[in-house]
Motif scaffolding. Structure first.
Motif, PDB file in Angstrom:
ATOM      1  N   ALA A 122       0.813  -1.221  -0.026  1.00 34.48           N
ATOM      2  CA  ALA A 122      -0.164   0.072   0.083  1.00 34.48           C
ATOM      3  C   ALA A 122       0.741   1.190  -0.031  1.00 34.48           C
ATOM      4  CB  ALA A 122      -0.995   0.147   1.267  1.00 34.48           C
ATOM      5  N   ALA A 123       0.439   2.314  -0.713  1.00 37.94           N
ATOM      6  CA  ALA A 123       0.898   3.583  -0.550  1.00 37.94           C
ATOM      7  C   ALA A 123      -0.061   4.695  -0.263  1.00 37.94           C
ATOM      8  CB  ALA A 123       1.793   3.655  -1.834  1.00 37.94           C
ATOM      9  N   ALA A 124       0.410   5.684   0.268  1.00 39.60           N
ATOM     10  CA  ALA A 124      -0.524   6.878   0.228  1.00 39.60           C
ATOM     11  C   ALA A 124      -0.051   8.153   0.356  1.00 39.60           C
ATOM     12  CB  ALA A 124      -1.450   6.694   1.620  1.00 39.60           C
ATOM     13  N   PHE A 125      -0.755   9.208  -0.125  1.00 44.25           N
ATOM     14  CA  PHE A 125      -0.002  10.577  -0.127  1.00 44.25           C
ATOM     15  C   PHE A 125      -1.070  11.754   0.357  1.00 44.25           C
ATOM     16  CE2 PHE A 125      -0.177  14.534  -2.516  1.00 44.25           C
ATOM     17  CZ  PHE A 125       1.252  15.112  -2.449  1.00 44.25           C
ATOM     18  N   THR A 126      -0.718  12.484   1.230  1.00 46.28           N
ATOM     19  CA  THR A 126      -1.622  13.675   1.856  1.00 46.28           C
ATOM     20  C   THR A 126      -1.109  14.847   1.370  1.00 46.28           C
ATOM     21  OG1 THR A 126      -2.499  12.288   3.512  1.00 46.28           O
ATOM     22  CG2 THR A 126      -2.688  14.561   3.860  1.00 46.28           C
ATOM     23  N   GLY A 127      -1.465  15.728   0.446  1.00 45.89           N
ATOM     24  CA  GLY A 127      -1.069  16.888   0.045  1.00 45.89           C
ATOM     25  C   GLY A 127      -0.810  18.008   1.198  1.00 45.89           C
ATOM     26  N   GLU A 128      -0.177  18.933   1.300  1.00 48.77           N
ATOM     27  CA  GLU A 128       0.156  19.925   2.212  1.00 48.77           C
ATOM     28  C   GLU A 128      -1.123  20.796   2.470  1.00 48.77           C
ATOM     29  OE1 GLU A 128       2.675  23.045  -0.025  1.00 48.77           O
ATOM     30  OE2 GLU A 128       3.567  21.290   0.520  1.00 48.77           O
ATOM     31  N   LYS A 129      -1.766  20.920   1.600  1.00 49.28           N
ATOM     32  CA  LYS A 129      -3.310  21.852   1.458  1.00 49.28           C
ATOM     33  C   LYS A 129      -4.268  21.173   1.910  1.00 49.28           C
ATOM     34  CE  LYS A 129      -1.139  25.633  -0.112  1.00 49.28           C
ATOM     35  NZ  LYS A 129      -0.763  26.868   0.730  1.00 49.28           N
ATOM     36  N   CYS A 130      -4.228  19.724   2.217  1.00 51.43           N
ATOM     37  CA  CYS A 130      -5.470  19.246   2.504  1.00 51.43           C
ATOM     38  C   CYS A 130      -5.781  19.697   4.024  1.00 51.43           C
ATOM     39  CB  CYS A 130      -5.282  17.595   2.810  1.00 51.43           C
ATOM     40  SG  CYS A 130      -5.024  16.863   1.206  1.00 51.43           S
ATOM     41  N   VAL A 131      -7.276  19.905   4.237  1.00 45.35           N
ATOM     42  CA  VAL A 131      -7.772  20.477   5.416  1.00 45.35           C
ATOM     43  C   VAL A 131      -7.440  19.918   6.897  1.00 45.35           C
ATOM     44  CG1 VAL A 131      -9.855  21.592   6.377  1.00 45.35           C
ATOM     45  CG2 VAL A 131      -9.493  21.844   4.074  1.00 45.35           C
ATOM     46  N   GLU A 132      -6.982  20.543   7.507  1.00 45.85           N
ATOM     47  CA  GLU A 132      -6.941  19.734   8.791  1.00 45.85           C
ATOM     48  C   GLU A 132      -8.314  19.337   9.472  1.00 45.85           C
ATOM     49  OE1 GLU A 132      -5.162  20.840  13.351  1.00 45.85           O
ATOM     50  OE2 GLU A 132      -5.382  22.448  11.899  1.00 45.85           O
ATOM     51  N   ALA A 133      -8.172  18.061  10.124  1.00 46.38           N
ATOM     52  CA  ALA A 133      -7.006  17.297  10.317  1.00 46.38           C
ATOM     53  C   ALA A 133      -7.018  16.113   9.233  1.00 46.38           C
ATOM     54  CB  ALA A 133      -7.246  16.341  11.716  1.00 46.38           C
ATOM     55  N   ALA A 134      -5.764  15.981   8.827  1.00 46.33           N
ATOM     56  CA  ALA A 134      -5.750  15.360   7.586  1.00 46.33           C
ATOM     57  C   ALA A 134      -4.351  14.463   7.789  1.00 46.33           C
ATOM     58  CB  ALA A 134      -5.306  16.125   6.351  1.00 46.33           C
ATOM     59  N   SER A 135      -4.478  13.246   7.467  1.00 47.56           N
ATOM     60  CA  SER A 135      -3.223  12.454   7.681  1.00 47.56           C
ATOM     61  C   SER A 135      -3.445  11.017   7.046  1.00 47.56           C
ATOM     62  CB  SER A 135      -2.753  12.163   9.199  1.00 47.56           C
ATOM     63  OG  SER A 135      -3.806  11.589   9.878  1.00 47.56           O
ATOM     64  N   HIS A 136      -2.452  10.282   6.899  1.00 48.84           N
ATOM     65  CA  HIS A 136      -2.774   8.763   6.792  1.00 48.84           C
ATOM     66  C   HIS A 136      -1.922   7.888   7.346  1.00 48.84           C
ATOM     67  CE1 HIS A 136       0.257  10.159   3.809  1.00 48.84           C
ATOM     68  NE2 HIS A 136       0.920   8.948   4.120  1.00 48.84           N
ATOM     69  N   LEU A 137      -2.051   6.697   7.599  1.00 51.54           N
ATOM     70  CA  LEU A 137      -1.106   5.587   8.053  1.00 51.54           C
ATOM     71  C   LEU A 137      -1.088   4.359   7.286  1.00 51.54           C
ATOM     72  CD1 LEU A 137      -2.162   5.803  11.847  1.00 51.54           C
ATOM     73  CD2 LEU A 137       0.102   5.990  10.845  1.00 51.54           C
ATOM     74  N   VAL A 138       0.180   3.879   6.846  1.00 60.51           N
ATOM     75  CA  VAL A 138       0.030   2.782   5.786  1.00 60.51           C
ATOM     76  C   VAL A 138       0.822   1.510   6.638  1.00 60.51           C
ATOM     77  CG1 VAL A 138       1.289   2.058   3.744  1.00 60.51           C
ATOM     78  CG2 VAL A 138       0.443   4.509   4.007  1.00 60.51           C
ATOM     79  N   GLY A 139       0.268   0.329   6.236  1.00 65.23           N
ATOM     80  CA  GLY A 139       0.550  -0.718   6.685  1.00 65.23           C
ATOM     81  C   GLY A 139       0.682  -1.938   5.861  1.00 65.23           C
ATOM     82  N   ARG A 140       1.056  -3.275   6.171  1.00 65.56           N
ATOM     83  CA  ARG A 140       0.862  -4.210   5.129  1.00 65.56           C
ATOM     84  C   ARG A 140      -0.528  -4.565   4.993  1.00 65.56           C
ATOM     85  NH1 ARG A 140       3.191  -6.295   0.893  1.00 65.56           N
ATOM     86  NH2 ARG A 140       2.455  -8.651   0.576  1.00 65.56           N
ATOM     87  N   ASN A 141      -0.959  -4.519   3.791  1.00 73.83           N
ATOM     88  CA  ASN A 141      -2.119  -4.914   3.339  1.00 73.83           C
ATOM     89  C   ASN A 141      -3.297  -3.858   3.463  1.00 73.83           C
ATOM     90  OD1 ASN A 141      -1.971  -7.576   2.098  1.00 73.83           O
ATOM     91  ND2 ASN A 141      -1.613  -8.298   4.242  1.00 73.83           N
ATOM     92  N   PHE A 142      -2.955  -2.759   3.822  1.00 75.72           N
ATOM     93  CA  PHE A 142      -4.117  -1.600   4.024  1.00 75.72           C
ATOM     94  C   PHE A 142      -3.391  -0.326   3.991  1.00 75.72           C
ATOM     95  CE2 PHE A 142      -2.150  -1.813   8.381  1.00 75.72           C
ATOM     96  CZ  PHE A 142      -2.510  -0.453   8.844  1.00 75.72           C
ATOM     97  N   SER A 143      -4.058   0.680   4.044  1.00 74.68           N
ATOM     98  CA  SER A 143      -3.771   2.234   4.269  1.00 74.68           C
ATOM     99  C   SER A 143      -5.142   2.866   4.593  1.00 74.68           C
ATOM    100  CB  SER A 143      -3.512   2.807   2.844  1.00 74.68           C
ATOM    101  OG  SER A 143      -3.172   4.111   3.089  1.00 74.68           O
ATOM    102  N   VAL A 144      -5.009   3.540   5.632  1.00 82.39           N
ATOM    103  CA  VAL A 144      -6.325   4.297   6.153  1.00 82.39           C
ATOM    104  C   VAL A 144      -5.954   5.871   6.046  1.00 82.39           C
ATOM    105  CG1 VAL A 144      -7.354   2.525   7.586  1.00 82.39           C
ATOM    106  CG2 VAL A 144      -5.448   4.069   8.411  1.00 82.39           C
ATOM    107  N   GLN A 145      -6.965   6.682   5.562  1.00 84.34           N
ATOM    108  CA  GLN A 145      -6.442   8.019   5.316  1.00 84.34           C
ATOM    109  C   GLN A 145      -7.872   8.922   5.349  1.00 84.34           C
ATOM    110  OE1 GLN A 145      -5.276   5.831   2.914  1.00 84.34           O
ATOM    111  NE2 GLN A 145      -7.319   5.468   2.398  1.00 84.34           N
ATOM    112  N   ALA A 146      -7.559  10.277   5.781  1.00 83.42           N
ATOM    113  CA  ALA A 146      -8.590  11.145   5.900  1.00 83.42           C
ATOM    114  C   ALA A 146      -8.234  12.527   6.083  1.00 83.42           C
ATOM    115  CB  ALA A 146      -9.264  10.805   7.698  1.00 83.42           C
TER     116      ALA A 146
END
Length: 329
Positions: A122-146
């Motif tokens: 898995a791979a994720a990207f969160t742009g610097e202009k995404c509105v707070e609270a914005a982040s992601h967490l990547v692990g084996r077989n998943f990514s969660v983002q908001a």
């Protein structure tokens, strides 16, 4: 929704276009929380999403069996979906495919995107202009983002739920992750729509075989409650489909067992009760079938009319005398 955004979405959905052809419109946004995930046992892959945005599943969720899944959100660039799947089908892993598209995207500062490939990377990207609270967490077989969440506890809650519910089938596991996000605070604006797709581990020949599960709640006060209900209904109909296949093969006992499981999950559904009655009648167990038929006809007499039509198609194999006994008023 403003006309400029509608025009943008209609234009941007073209699957042949590269990400660099789009630049952000600094006006309307589509914020959300989502998960891309893979079942390490079955190889199935899924996208689950909820947002305070109409019909979020029509824009965020993308998947191709045997290839991967994509979630594109924040200020959505729909090109990430088809282009990401195309790159992964050509052999790029999730990280390489995502990096290639982000590098070309002039609006990347506004994007939040997650890719997952068939190997579980898995791979994720969160742009610097995404509105707070914005982040992601990547692990084996998943990514969660908001993004645009009430607080910064949402994404960690999603990761925790994914890891804790490893014993569930993938679709149900994804729903638990979405529920955990909402409990932790969710979208600061509230909730409106949700979606869930599941694709298989192997590539398929026909496009209609791509998605094993494809559920959308486009506008609802409690979209995750409705999504969970729809998933239960979908599971019940999986049993119905297996029952129908057993009937086609002449295995009435197997059909009855499958129809019985469906009824346990969806006991108020007339059609599930009806095909159980048909299977019993075809198995020579007419006395067991009659109470079912009569209770169904009392609720909706159209089923009586349909029963009279089934012998001609071979779906009901009873004598004329038995048919009259079934359908008499």
């Amino acid at each position: 929704m403003k006309a400029t955004l509608i025009s943008f979405l209609l234009f941007a959905c073209g699957s042949t276009c590269d990400a660099q052809e789009y630049s952000p419109i600094k006006d309307d946004f589509a914020h959300t929380f989502s998960i891309v995930a893979r079942d390490s046992t079955t190889g199935e892959m899924a996208v689950g999403v909820q947002s305070h945005w109409f019909s979020v599943g029509s824009s965020v969720s993308w998947g191709k069996a045997g290839v991967g899944v994509v979630a594109t959100q924040s200020f959505i660039n729909p090109a990430y979906g088809p282009r990401g799947l195309e790159l992964m089908s050509e052999g790029r892993n999730a990280t390489a495919a995502l990096e290639e598209l982000v590098a070309k995207d002039e609006g990347k500062a506004f994007r939040q995107v997650a890719f997952l490939d068939a190997s579980g990377e898995a791979a994720a990207f969160t742009g610097e202009k995404c509105v707070e609270a914005a982040s992601h967490l990547v692990g084996r077989n998943f990514s969660v983002q908001a993004n645009m969440m009430l607080n910064d506890e949402v994404v960690p809650a999603m990761e925790k739920a994914f890891k804790e519910n490893h014993d569930l089938p993938l679709a149900e596991r994804v729903v638990k992750v979405l529920q955990a996000a909402q409990i932790a605070g969710g979208d600061i604006r509230g909730k409106q729509s949700a979606a869930l797709i599941v694709v298989g581990a192997e590539e398929v020949e026909n496009p209609w075989e791509e998605k094993k599960i494809d559920l959308r709640v486009d506008d609802h006060d409690e979209p995750l409650v409705e999504l969970e209900r729809l998933l239960t209904v979908a599971r019940a109909y999986e049993y119905m489909n297996r029952g129908d296949l057993a009937m086609e093969d002449g295995d009435v006992q197997e059909a009855l067992e499958q129809y019985g499981e469906a009824q346990k999950m969806f006991p108020d559904n007339l059609e599930m009760r009806y095909w159980t009655a048909i299977a019993l009648a075809n198995d020579g167990r007419l006395e067991e079938a009659l109470p079912l038929f009569h209770s169904i006809f009392e609720e909706d007499d159209n089923w009586r009319t349909m029963t009279k039509r089934l012998p001609a198609s071979g779906l009901l194999t009873v004598s004329q005398e038995e048919l009259e006994k079934i359908t008499k008023r």
